[in-house]
Design a protein around this motif. Structure first.
Motif, PDB file in Angstrom:
ATOM      1  N   SER A 155      88.189 -68.054 -40.880  1.00 47.32           N
ATOM      2  CA  SER A 155      87.403 -67.314 -41.863  1.00 47.32           C
ATOM      3  C   SER A 155      87.977 -65.909 -42.047  1.00 47.32           C
ATOM      4  N   SER A 171      88.269 -61.945 -42.078  1.00 47.57           N
ATOM      5  CA  SER A 171      87.809 -60.987 -41.068  1.00 47.57           C
ATOM      6  C   SER A 171      86.621 -60.196 -41.610  1.00 47.57           C
ATOM      7  N   ILE A 172      85.845 -59.669 -40.714  1.00 41.17           N
ATOM      8  CA  ILE A 172      84.682 -58.865 -41.098  1.00 41.17           C
ATOM      9  C   ILE A 172      85.122 -57.601 -41.844  1.00 41.17           C
ATOM     10  N   LEU A 173      86.308 -57.094 -41.548  1.00 41.75           N
ATOM     11  CA  LEU A 173      86.819 -55.910 -42.253  1.00 41.75           C
ATOM     12  C   LEU A 173      87.063 -56.202 -43.734  1.00 41.75           C
ATOM     13  N   ALA A 195      85.557 -58.600 -45.487  1.00 48.04           N
ATOM     14  CA  ALA A 195      84.234 -58.797 -46.096  1.00 48.04           C
ATOM     15  C   ALA A 195      83.565 -57.449 -46.365  1.00 48.04           C
ATOM     16  N   ALA A 196      83.660 -56.526 -45.430  1.00 48.21           N
ATOM     17  CA  ALA A 196      83.039 -55.207 -45.602  1.00 48.21           C
ATOM     18  C   ALA A 196      83.725 -54.425 -46.718  1.00 48.21           C
ATOM     19  N   HIS A 203      82.694 -55.782 -50.001  1.00 46.27           N
ATOM     20  CA  HIS A 203      81.286 -55.461 -50.237  1.00 46.27           C
ATOM     21  C   HIS A 203      81.109 -54.045 -50.786  1.00 46.27           C
TER      22      HIS A 203
END
Length: 186
Positions: free
Chosen positions: A87, A89-91, A93-94, A97
């Motif tokens: 998936s 990375s959260i970075l 996605a952030a 966003h």
């Protein structure tokens, strides 16, 4: 889009939109082609990218709330990109966003279109097609395109090459991706 939506309503087929060139570029808030034509609720499945106008990597698949759970599970269990990759990375996605917060929708659209016009006005293009925020600069041979890309990277510009098998030989090109946060300052 409007005609496709009319046909979908008439015949009841599944409408899937590949909006790779419209995501974060088209529509009032960067929601893509479906937002631009006010038909988001009529698209069953939308495929978008985070690697063009958003300037990151990866992509997404979104479904209407009314899309069946069975279809969603089928995409998750059979989609090669879900099976053979991890998936995002959260970075990433952030960053995606907060992108709409960083650049207002009006500025995004105005800046992107004016930059495309600026590039066209300078007659840098050897072809008329400009897909979304991508400006293809035809360069000819693969060797020349790779050399130009390397030179641009050394000068501080990341410009990728498009070559075989994506396009025919001797039509290699540089792919310049413009975003609203780019400036004309040198």
């Amino acid at each position: 889009m409007v005609e496709l939506v009319k046909l979908r309503k008439k015949y009841g087929f599944l409408l899937v939109l590949d909006d790779a060139h419209g995501t974060f570029f088209r529509g009032k808030s960067g929601g893509g082609v479906a937002e631009e034509f006010n038909c988001e609720r009529d698209i069953d499945i939308c495929i978008g990218t985070l690697s063009k106008a958003a300037g990151y990597h990866g992509g997404f698949i979104s479904c209407r709330p009314t899309t069946s759970k069975r279809r969603k599970q089928f995409i998750q269990s059979r989609g090669r990109s879900f099976i053979f990759s991890t998936s995002a990375s959260i970075l990433i996605a952030a960053a995606v966003h907060v992108l709409p917060l960083y650049v207002s929708s009006h500025d995004r659209e105005l800046n992107s279109y004016s930059k495309l016009s600026l590039v066209r006005g300078q007659e840098m293009l050897h072809e008329e097609s400009v897909c979304g925020s991508i400006v293809p600069l035809q360069n000819g041979s693969e060797e020349k395109a790779l050399l130009a890309s390397r030179h641009l990277l050394e000068s501080g510009f990341h410009v990728t090459t498009i070559r075989l098998p994506t396009i025919p030989s001797n039509s290699c090109r540089l792919q310049v991706t413009l975003t609203a946060v780019h400036t004309t300052d040198v």
